[in-house]
Write a protein that holds these residues in place. Structure first.
Motif, short mmCIF file in Angstrom:
data_model
loop_
_atom_site.label_atom_id
_atom_site.label_comp_id
_atom_site.label_asym_id
_atom_site.label_seq_id
_atom_site.Cartn_x
_atom_site.Cartn_y
_atom_site.Cartn_z
N ARG A 1040 0.84 -1.21 0.00
CA ARG A 1040 0.00 0.00 0.00
C ARG A 1040 0.87 1.26 0.00
NH1 ARG A 1040 -3.00 -3.06 3.97
NH2 ARG A 1040 -4.96 -3.85 3.07
N ARG A 1041 1.93 1.22 0.81
CA ARG A 1041 2.82 2.39 0.85
C ARG A 1041 3.48 2.63 -0.52
NH1 ARG A 1041 5.67 0.67 4.48
NH2 ARG A 1041 7.70 0.31 3.50
N LEU A 1042 3.86 1.54 -1.15
CA LEU A 1042 4.44 1.67 -2.50
C LEU A 1042 3.41 2.23 -3.47
CD1 LEU A 1042 6.69 1.08 -4.60
CD2 LEU A 1042 5.68 -1.18 -4.90
N GLY A 1043 2.19 1.74 -3.37
CA GLY A 1043 1.16 2.25 -4.25
C GLY A 1043 0.93 3.73 -4.06
N ARG A 1044 0.93 4.19 -2.79
CA ARG A 1044 0.73 5.63 -2.54
C ARG A 1044 1.86 6.44 -3.17
NH1 ARG A 1044 -1.01 3.73 2.57
NH2 ARG A 1044 1.07 4.13 3.46
N GLN A 1051 -7.86 0.86 -4.62
CA GLN A 1051 -8.69 0.10 -5.56
C GLN A 1051 -7.86 -0.41 -6.75
OE1 GLN A 1051 -11.94 2.33 -7.13
NE2 GLN A 1051 -12.63 0.70 -8.48
N GLU A 1052 -7.03 0.46 -7.33
CA GLU A 1052 -6.19 0.05 -8.47
C GLU A 1052 -5.21 -1.04 -8.05
OE1 GLU A 1052 -6.02 4.26 -10.96
OE2 GLU A 1052 -4.48 3.79 -9.48
N LEU A 1053 -4.68 -0.93 -6.84
CA LEU A 1053 -3.73 -1.92 -6.37
C LEU A 1053 -4.38 -3.29 -6.26
CD1 LEU A 1053 -0.96 -2.67 -5.19
CD2 LEU A 1053 -1.84 -1.97 -2.95
N TRP A 1054 -5.55 -3.33 -5.61
CA TRP A 1054 -6.20 -4.63 -5.43
C TRP A 1054 -6.78 -5.16 -6.75
CZ3 TRP A 1054 -4.73 -7.27 -1.62
CH2 TRP A 1054 -4.35 -6.65 -0.42
N SER A 1055 -7.11 -4.25 -7.64
CA SER A 1055 -7.54 -4.71 -8.98
C SER A 1055 -6.40 -5.42 -9.68
CB SER A 1055 -8.02 -3.52 -9.81
OG SER A 1055 -9.14 -2.91 -9.22
N ASP A 1056 -5.23 -4.84 -9.58
CA ASP A 1056 -4.06 -5.47 -10.20
C ASP A 1056 -3.76 -6.81 -9.55
OD1 ASP A 1056 -3.88 -3.29 -11.82
OD2 ASP A 1056 -2.30 -2.29 -10.67
N LYS A 1069 -8.44 -17.01 -4.87
CA LYS A 1069 -7.91 -15.75 -4.35
C LYS A 1069 -8.45 -14.57 -5.13
CE LYS A 1069 -3.55 -13.34 -3.52
NZ LYS A 1069 -2.06 -13.42 -3.62
N ALA A 1070 -8.50 -14.72 -6.46
CA ALA A 1070 -8.98 -13.62 -7.29
C ALA A 1070 -10.43 -13.30 -6.99
CB ALA A 1070 -8.80 -13.98 -8.77
N LEU A 1071 -11.26 -14.32 -6.80
CA LEU A 1071 -12.68 -14.08 -6.54
C LEU A 1071 -12.88 -13.38 -5.20
CD1 LEU A 1071 -14.23 -17.41 -7.86
CD2 LEU A 1071 -14.24 -15.16 -8.95
N LYS A 1072 -12.07 -13.72 -4.22
CA LYS A 1072 -12.18 -13.02 -2.93
C LYS A 1072 -11.86 -11.53 -3.09
CE LYS A 1072 -11.05 -17.07 -0.08
NZ LYS A 1072 -10.06 -17.66 0.85
N LEU A 1077 -13.74 -5.86 -3.73
CA LEU A 1077 -13.85 -4.66 -4.58
C LEU A 1077 -15.30 -4.30 -4.82
CD1 LEU A 1077 -11.07 -5.21 -7.31
CD2 LEU A 1077 -11.15 -3.41 -5.59
N TYR A 1078 -16.13 -5.30 -5.14
CA TYR A 1078 -17.54 -5.02 -5.43
C TYR A 1078 -18.28 -4.52 -4.20
CZ TYR A 1078 -22.26 -5.76 -7.18
OH TYR A 1078 -23.55 -5.57 -7.57
N GLU A 1079 -17.83 -4.97 -3.04
CA GLU A 1079 -18.51 -4.56 -1.80
C GLU A 1079 -18.09 -3.17 -1.35
OE1 GLU A 1079 -19.04 -6.17 2.81
OE2 GLU A 1079 -17.97 -7.38 1.29
N HIS A 1080 -16.78 -2.87 -1.47
CA HIS A 1080 -16.27 -1.62 -0.90
C HIS A 1080 -15.98 -0.54 -1.94
CE1 HIS A 1080 -15.86 -3.60 2.98
NE2 HIS A 1080 -15.19 -4.60 2.41
N HIS A 1081 -15.86 -0.91 -3.19
CA HIS A 1081 -15.57 0.08 -4.24
C HIS A 1081 -16.53 -0.16 -5.40
CE1 HIS A 1081 -11.83 1.21 -2.22
NE2 HIS A 1081 -11.59 -0.10 -2.07
N CYS A 1082 -17.78 0.10 -5.14
CA CYS A 1082 -18.80 -0.18 -6.14
C CYS A 1082 -18.88 1.00 -7.11
CB CYS A 1082 -20.15 -0.44 -5.45
SG CYS A 1082 -21.38 -1.13 -6.56
N ASN A 1083 -18.03 1.00 -8.14
CA ASN A 1083 -18.00 2.09 -9.12
C ASN A 1083 -17.68 1.51 -10.49
OD1 ASN A 1083 -15.18 1.64 -9.06
ND2 ASN A 1083 -14.96 3.15 -7.39
N SER A 1084 -17.58 2.44 -11.48
CA SER A 1084 -17.39 2.00 -12.87
C SER A 1084 -16.03 1.34 -13.07
CB SER A 1084 -17.54 3.18 -13.82
OG SER A 1084 -16.60 4.20 -13.51
N SER A 1085 -15.02 1.77 -12.33
CA SER A 1085 -13.70 1.14 -12.46
C SER A 1085 -13.76 -0.32 -12.03
CB SER A 1085 -12.67 1.89 -11.63
OG SER A 1085 -12.53 3.23 -12.07
#
Length: 1486
Positions: A1040-1044, A1051-1056, A1069-1072, A1077-1085
């Motif tokens: 996370r620190r690297l991503g910042r 969201q982009e980090l966990w998507s990757d 693992k991917a489905l989890k 993401l769908y629960e906490h970042h429900c957006n177009s991305s």
């Protein structure tokens, strides 16, 4: 072996008859017979030899058995003698006697290079050569290709066909041999083509001979043979590049062909019965034949120069029962014999390829002419030449036998004077030879006397004159005498002109240098100008002048016209002037130019004045180098010659006679006069170029530059400069000031630190000036240019003028202060430095700063202040130097000492510099990394300080914040993660993502190794680190620190991370991650990521990629859920793609459900509990829904195909760039160049439909087919809304391919749809409960006739299942209304009525089948059954009567009667009576 060759030279020109066998020549012709060659064998021969011979323009060749001898054309030189292993069948020579082609009996073909006498190529073309006396190679033809010089066609005839050899480039082979280029020879050999054409279908007994001819550019070939087809015609096919059969002649007219010859449009054929015939070449029609002549061989020839009418035929005929043949020469076309001669039977004619005067025969000679039992002992070559008196005389003259020729001419009364003329020509040749080789006096005298004697015998006076004019007589006296003799015989202007030219020739060359050939050349020379030019080029000016004066009159057009006249034009004048040697003295040249050439040009060729003026100008300029001693007087004298006189100059004003060139010459004359004045008056020797390029000022400068010492300046100024300035009105003081400036400018720019004499010279010139103001200006110039430290002369001069009073004293003092600064610079070792511009000052400041002394910064600022330079630049350079020394604290202290504006400016410069430093990728080392870390750290602190300064300016503050964020991130990445980013890379999201991917890989590898220690697993789960140098991140917090730092959101980090896990097969693992993401970042991305994940899973299932899947997971359902989640939150641009993916994954999910096994013998029905759980609407439906019974599908077969279809419906890759409103789904994507998305879909779709139909999965097959065809149809129609516009947008060929593909798909879809719909409709009707809505829908897919046919078939075949009949009839009624078919509607309504009564009566246990679908009147037949039924009620009976229109009264009576007759139980009669009474009352009341 025939190796003894004797060349015979027959000098006797009498008519010779060879004294061999007793024979006689006869006929009207007279021929001379010469024996040229005799060939004999070294050992005794056992059989007669086989002879053949041919000749060409410069060669003759003889073949005796296996011996080949190549001669020149006259048989006087042996060029080549070869012996081969077997007999030689055929032979030919080509390319001017350079190449020889030999065909042996054993099948070998040899290509021989004659000049080197070497065999270049040997190849066996025939595998089975002939045996015995039969030839392997029957005939050889070599002909040059007209379209390519040096390239040949070769036709080689064998028994059963012929070889056609092309691309035989002998010219290139010869060139390669001469260069000894072996590689080129191999390449040329590889290009040779050999084609074989079989003739077995035409010539049963084989081929015998052939002849080739050309008709235009076409190549034609005639082949002769035997049996059925005796003659076949072949010609070149230009398309195939080979010979093709054209036509043939049968054996009805001739039995076989032995030899052929083509002359113009006639074909001469000698058949196997020795009969000669003539055929038309074009139509192969027999023209004439001579059956009475038994001819063995023939040859056609004509004398050189004769026409077609002079052709003759030479024939060999064999006498009856003898070994003697007859050689006959016949005239054509009469075939009369003009000469005949007996020859040996072992003879052959020499086949000539050119017309010649002589006839050649090769004859075998017996050792004993009387006894011919032995074989021939020798072979001779005989030449037959027609012996006419004129020809004999010509031969005598040709052999220079003049006395015999004179007697022969007198005897036969021939032209005797011709003999004398030929003899004189022979004497003339000897005179030429003697003149060249320098023979003695006796030889000369003898030749001259013989010429005089023969000239006396000739009466042709013109011949005598011409002979005397062209003979190269040995001496001038003889020449003059012979010319006078010719003049006495015939007086002519030619003789007089020759005598005049003889005098000129003697004047040119002298009596002692007389040469006959030179005289003849001079006499017949008409180009007098060329002779003049020759003498000029040789430097013979006297001879050139003599010739010019002799023939000048011929150059004037109005004096002479005729063959000797020459139009003297500008070209001739240029040639004349260019012929004058460069080293010719002007003293020798000027008189001729002045008195002869210049006046001639002005009078005869006025337009040539510009050429003459231009030449004189250049010549005068060249004299400065070639004649320095007389310069410039000689140049002036020569240039003046080209200036025209007054009247000619006036004339030239009206016409263009070179006014520009004359003006240039006039300017040159003026400059030369000035130059002469400088030499004479002022003793100043300048070059002409200096004078022309300079001015009067530069002349004075040159005078002063030539003064050798400063002490002589005053005298030179007084004696030369001052008078020159007064003469040309030049301001004296200004002139000297400009000279001082020029001197300082020239000398101060040179390295003159140790040599400063020019300073003294400048001071001396200054002392000659009078104007005080100009003197001060000169002092200032000297101060600025003088070398520091000043010399005593300069120092004394400056102090002198500083003590004076004047308006420019301040300027002097300021300049002096600058000199003090120079002294300051000496402390840094700088003694001589030009501080004339700011660039040089900055270079000096950089040097001072690099010394790194305590006062370096202050001295630099002082210097900058003196030269008005910005101090921020110096501070900036100093700070860079401190950063390079890693002095971070000193940098901040320096910045804080600066004023705010200057600090702001310096930090902005440092920011740009730091960005460039961090951009450096070329030097990757530990030292360089440390430097970059210091730069980033310093910039963070500097930008923090700048942010405090710029608080008032919002725009600058924002820019500062952005830079601060960037440098902070770069610094943290360097320190924490060992990542050295450049600013450009930091601004690039792609590169930031790559760095993140690399660290995620390292993180996963670390976690994998950690888990492997616990689970003892050695194989890594994810890919290795790309370079192995990434600093390890062991926790998610580090990620996370690297991503910042990389400006990547959580969201982009966990998507990757989710997509990466999916790529390596870790589905759980991917489905989890996707669920979070769908629960906490429900957006177009997130929608985009879920869509990408679902597509990736589809592609992985299609490719059967190994995956880690939890137990009991329904993966197709999970993929469908992902697609549904994606469509619920995706961007509007992705909505259509998500919709297409949802449809595809739903179909795949349904297909997978049909793959689950059950216990029902391999057949399964839908799990309604599952469907009810998924579709809450189904529990509220009032009608049973059809569920298809089918065979279980194999998931390993069908799922990859179904997902392949799904991927084909989304053809564009995920990486494809999409613009707004673009889609990647097939139904809405655009045509791609060269791609046909429909064709890719058809394969898997066909396979899927086949598998579904085989397993009776008709409902799924229908859905897959309709969805796929709908997408394809929408894809095409959305791209082709307007045909005219589409033709402009797309390639017409691509549109045709799409149209063809869609039409084929439509036909396949229609046929499949009909078969599936019919089968599925039957399934629906055969199900326990008919699904009416589904049935109606399926019916709409079929034709009207087929629908009604199917419905009535079902009704007819259904036995007493009135519920099913009712449902089908209702479907038919609805369709009848839809199709507007009242008749059908009436029928179906009748069936509905019957079915309803069937159901109602069936409940009463009454069957309506006997009257089912009968006419209404037949319905009464069921009344007895009804009334007898105990469960029937009056209401039912009345309704039945009302429905079918029956007579109610009659039915009531029948019913009552039936009740009264029922007496089943006597005990119950009372009860029955009371019941009956009630029933009767009820009926009555109704």
């Amino acid at each position: 072996m025939w190796s003894d060759v004797e060349l015979l030279i027959n000098e006797d020109t009498n008519i010779v008859r060879y004294d061999g066998v007793s024979r006689e020549d006869s006929g009207s012709g007279l021929y001379q017979v010469d024996t040229l060659v005799r060939i004999s064998s070294s050992n005794k021969t056992q059989t007669d030899p086989r002879l053949s011979s041919s000749s060409g323009p410069n060669w003759s060749i003889i073949v005796v058995d296996n011996t080949v001898i190549l001669f020149d054309q006259s048989y006087q030189t042996i060029l080549l003698l070869l012996h081969f292993d077997t007999d030689v069948d055929t032979i030919d020579v080509c390319l001017e006697r350079k190449f020889l082609v030999v065909c042996e009996r054993n099948g070998n073909l040899h290509l021989i290079y004659v000049p080197h006498k070497k065999i270049l190529l040997t190849r066996a073309l025939v595998e089975k050569p002939s045996s015995g006396d039969k030839k392997t190679y029957r005939y050889l033809i070599i002909n040059e290709d007209k379209s390519s010089s040096g390239t040949y066609h070769v036709f080689l005839l064998i028994k059963n066909g012929f070889f056609h050899i092309t691309n035989l480039s002998l010219a290139k082979i010869e060139a390669a041999i001469e260069r000894m280029d072996v590689e080129a020879l191999k390449e040329i050999q590889s290009l040779i083509k050999i084609n074989f054409c079989s003739t077995e279908d035409y010539h049963d007994e084989g081929c015998s001979t052939a002849v080739m001819f050309n008709l235009g550019h076409e190549i034609h070939l005639m082949i002769g043979g035997g049996k059925e087809h005796v003659l076949t015609h072949w010609k070149m096919d230009p398309l195939q590049g080979r010979m093709c059969f054209s036509q043939s002649v049968n054996s009805s007219l001739i039995p076989g062909v032995r030899r052929m010859e083509v002359v113009e449009n006639l074909l001469y054929i000698l058949d196997t019965e020795d009969v000669l015939s003539v055929w038309d070449l074009h139509i192969l029609v027999l023209v004439h034949s001579w059956p009475d002549l038994a001819i063995q061989d023939f040859e056609l020839t004509s004398e050189c120069g004769q026409d077609k009418g002079g052709m003759r035929m030479i024939t060999l005929t064999k006498k009856d029962s003898s070994q003697i043949s007859s050689l006959q020469i016949r005239n054509l076309p009469s075939m009369t014999v003009c000469y005949s001669l007996d020859v040996s039977s072992v003879s052959c004619l020499v086949q000539t390829k050119t017309n010649m005067d002589s006839i050649f025969v090769v004859e075998g000679i017996y050792e004993d002419q009387e006894n011919r039992a032995e074989p021939v002992a020798a072979v001779v070559v005989k030449c037959f030449t027609e012996a006419l008196p004129e020809n004999r005389l010509s031969r005598l003259l040709h052999k220079h036998m003049f006395e015999e020729a004179e007697k022969f001419a007198i005897a036969f009364q021939l032209d005797l004077e011709l003999v004398y003329k030929v003899k004189l020509d022979f004497v003339l040749e000897q005179l030429d030879s003697a003149s060249v080789h320098g023979s003695g006096q006796d030889v000369w005298s003898k030749l001259v006397d013989e010429a005089k004697t023969n000239l006396m015998k000739i009466t042709d006076e013109q011949y005598v004159v011409d002979y005397c004019l062209k003979a190269p007589w040995p001496t001038i006296e003889t020449t003059e005498k012979m010319l006078n003799h010719a003049a006495t015989r015939y007086s002519s202007l030619q003789i007089q002109e020759a005598l005049a030219r003889l005098a000129t020739f003697c004047s040119l060359h002298g009596l002692e240098n007389f040469n006959g050939n030179a005289w003849i050349e001079f006499l017949h020379s008409t180009d007098h100008l060329r002779n003049i030019l020759t003498h000029l080029r040789e430097g013979d000016m006297k001879g050139a002048q003599l010739l010019w004066l002799r023939y000048e009159i011929q150059f004037i057009p109005f004096f002479l016209t005729g063959p000797d006249h020459l139009d003297f034009d500008e070209t001739n004048l240029e040639a004349l002037l260019s012929a004058i040697p460069e080293d010719l003295s002007s003293q020798d040249l000027s008189p001729w130019l002045r008195t002869v050439l210049v006046p001639f040009v002005r009078k005869v060729l006025p337009r040539g004045q510009k050429i003459l003026a231009k030449w004189l100008e250049q010549k005068a300029r060249n004299l400065e180098l070639t004649e320095k001693g007389s310069w410039p007087q000689n140049g002036l004298d020569l240039a003046v010659l080209g200036l025209p006189s007054l009247w000619t100059w006036k004339k030239s004003l009206d016409e263009d006679y070179g006014s520009d060139e004359v003006e240039n010459l006039r300017s040159l004359v003026s400059n030369l006069r000035q130059l002469l004045d400088l030499h004479q008056k002022y003793s100043c020797k300048l070059s002409l170029s200096v004078l022309e390029k300079g001015t009067v000022w530069s002349v004075v400068f040159y005078m002063l530059d030539k003064v050798p010492a400063p002490e002589l300046i005053a005298a030179t100024v007084e004696n030369s400069v001052l008078p020159y300035a007064l003469e040309h009105q030049i301001p004296f003081d200004e002139l000297l000031l400009r000279y001082i400036k020029d001197l300082l400018e020239r000398c101060s720019s040179q390295t003159t630190t140790l040599f400063t004499e020019w300073e003294a010279k400048a001071v001396a010139v200054l002392g000659c000036m009078n104007d005080s103001d100009l003197k001060v200006d000169a002092v200032l110039e000297i101060m600025q240019k003088a070398v520091v430290p000043w010399s005593n002369v300069v120092e004394k001069l400056v102090q002198q003028y500083l003590e004076m009073d004047g308006p420019k004293q301040e300027l002097l003092k300021e300049s002096y202060r600058l000199m003090e600064i120079r002294k300051l610079l000496r402390g840094y070792g700088i003694r001589n430095f030009n501080l004339s511009n700011s660039t040089q000052v900055m270079t000096l400041i950089r040097y001072i700063l690099k010394q790194d002394l305590p006062m370096s910064l202050d001295d630099s600022l002082t210097l900058a202040d003196a030269y008005k330079l910005p101090t921020s630049q110096i501070n900036y350079l100093y700070l860079i130097q401190l950063i390079g020394q890693h002095k971070t604290e000193e940098v901040l202290s320096v910045l804080k000492r600066l004023s705010s504006p200057e600090a702001e400016c310096v930090i902005e410069h440092l920011t740009s510099w730091a960005q460039l430093q961090l951009e450096d990728k070329a030097h990757i080392s530990d030292e360089h990394k440390k430097h970059q870390m210091v730069v980033a750290q310093v910039m963070v602190e500097a930008l923090k300080y700048l942010h405090v300064i710029q608080k008032q300016d919002a725009l600058k503050c924002m820019e500062c914040e952005n830079n601060l964020i960037m440098f902070k991130a770069i610094s943290h990445l360097q320190e924490d993660f060992d990542v050295f980013f450049t600013p450009t890379n930091f601004e690039d999201p792609k590169i930031r993502k790559q760095i993140q991917e690399r660290h995620i890989t390292a993180y996963e590898n670390t976690r994998s190794r950690h888990s492997s220690k616990q689970k003892t697993v050695t194989t890594p789960v994810v890919a290795n680190d790309p370079d192995g140098k990434t600093k390890t991140i062991s926790t998610e917090a580090g990620l996370r620190r690297l991503g910042r730092q990389l400006q990547r959101t959580e969201q982009e980090l966990w998507s990757d991370l989710g997509l990466r896990a999916l790529k390596v097969g870790k589905v759980d693992k991917a489905l989890k991650i996707f669920s979070e993401l769908y629960e906490h970042h429900c957006n177009s991305s997130t929608g985009k990521v879920l869509f990408t994940a679902a597509r990736m899973l589809c592609q992985m299932l299609e490719a059967d990629v190994p995956m880690v899947i939890p137990k009991d997971m329904d993966l197709p359902a999970v993929i469908h859920d992902l697609a549904c989640q994606a469509i619920s939150v995706c961007h509007s641009d992705l909505l259509l793609d998500c919709l297409e993916l949802c449809k595809g994954t739903r179909t795949a999910m349904d297909v997978y459900q049909q793959c689950q096994l059950s216990d029902n013998y391999g057949f399964i029905a839908k799990d309604f509990s599952v469907e009810a759980g998924k579709d809450h609407h189904s529990q509220w439906t009032f009608q049973d829904v059809f569920s298809e019974d089918c065979i279980v599908l194999d998931p390993l077969s069908v799922l990859p195909v179904q997902y392949e279809i799904t991927n084909c419906l989304l053809p564009l890759s995920q990486d494809a760039k999409l613009y707004p409103l673009d889609c990647s789904c097939l139904s809405h994507c655009s045509f791609a160049d060269g791609s046909n998305y429909l064709r890719v879909l058809l394969g898997p779709l066909s396979n899927m439909l086949q598998m579904l139909q085989e397993c009776s999965q008709l409902e799924l097959a229908l859905r897959v087919l309709v969805n796929s065809y709908g997408s394809c149809l929408q894809h095409v129609t959305s791209n082709i809304m307007d045909i005219n516009l589409s033709v402009q947008l797309y390639d017409p060929q691509d549109l045709k391919k799409y149209s063809l593909c869609l039409n084929n798909f439509q036909k396949t879809t229609t046929s499949t749809l009909n078969s599936v719909a019919v089968a599925l409709l039957n399934k629906v009707f055969n199900w326990r409960v008919v699904d009416c809505d589904l049935a109606i829908g399926l019916c709409t897919l079929l034709t009207r006739a087929e629908v009604f046919k199917t419905l009535w078939k079902v009704i007819d075949n259904t036995w007493q299942n009135y519920d099913k009949i009712l449902a089908v009839a209702k479907i038919g009624a609805n369709l009848s209304c839809l199709y507007k078919e009242p008749e059908e509607l009436k029928k179906f309504l009748s069936v509905i009525t019957d079915a309803e009564w069937g159901i109602k009566l069936g409940k009463l246990e009454i069957s309506i089948q006997p009257v089912f679908r009968q006419q209404p009147e037949m319905k009464s037949n069921l009344i007895p059954v009804l009334v007898k039924n105990k469960k029937i009620t009056p209401d039912v009976i009345l309704q039945y009567c009302s429905t079918f229109g029956l007579d109610r009264d009659h039915v009531i009576n029948q019913y009552i009667t039936t009740l009264l007759l029922l007496q089943e139980d006597e005990d119950n009669m009372e009860a029955l009576a009371s019941g009956l009474e009630e029933e009767v009352q009820l009926f009555v009341s109704r």
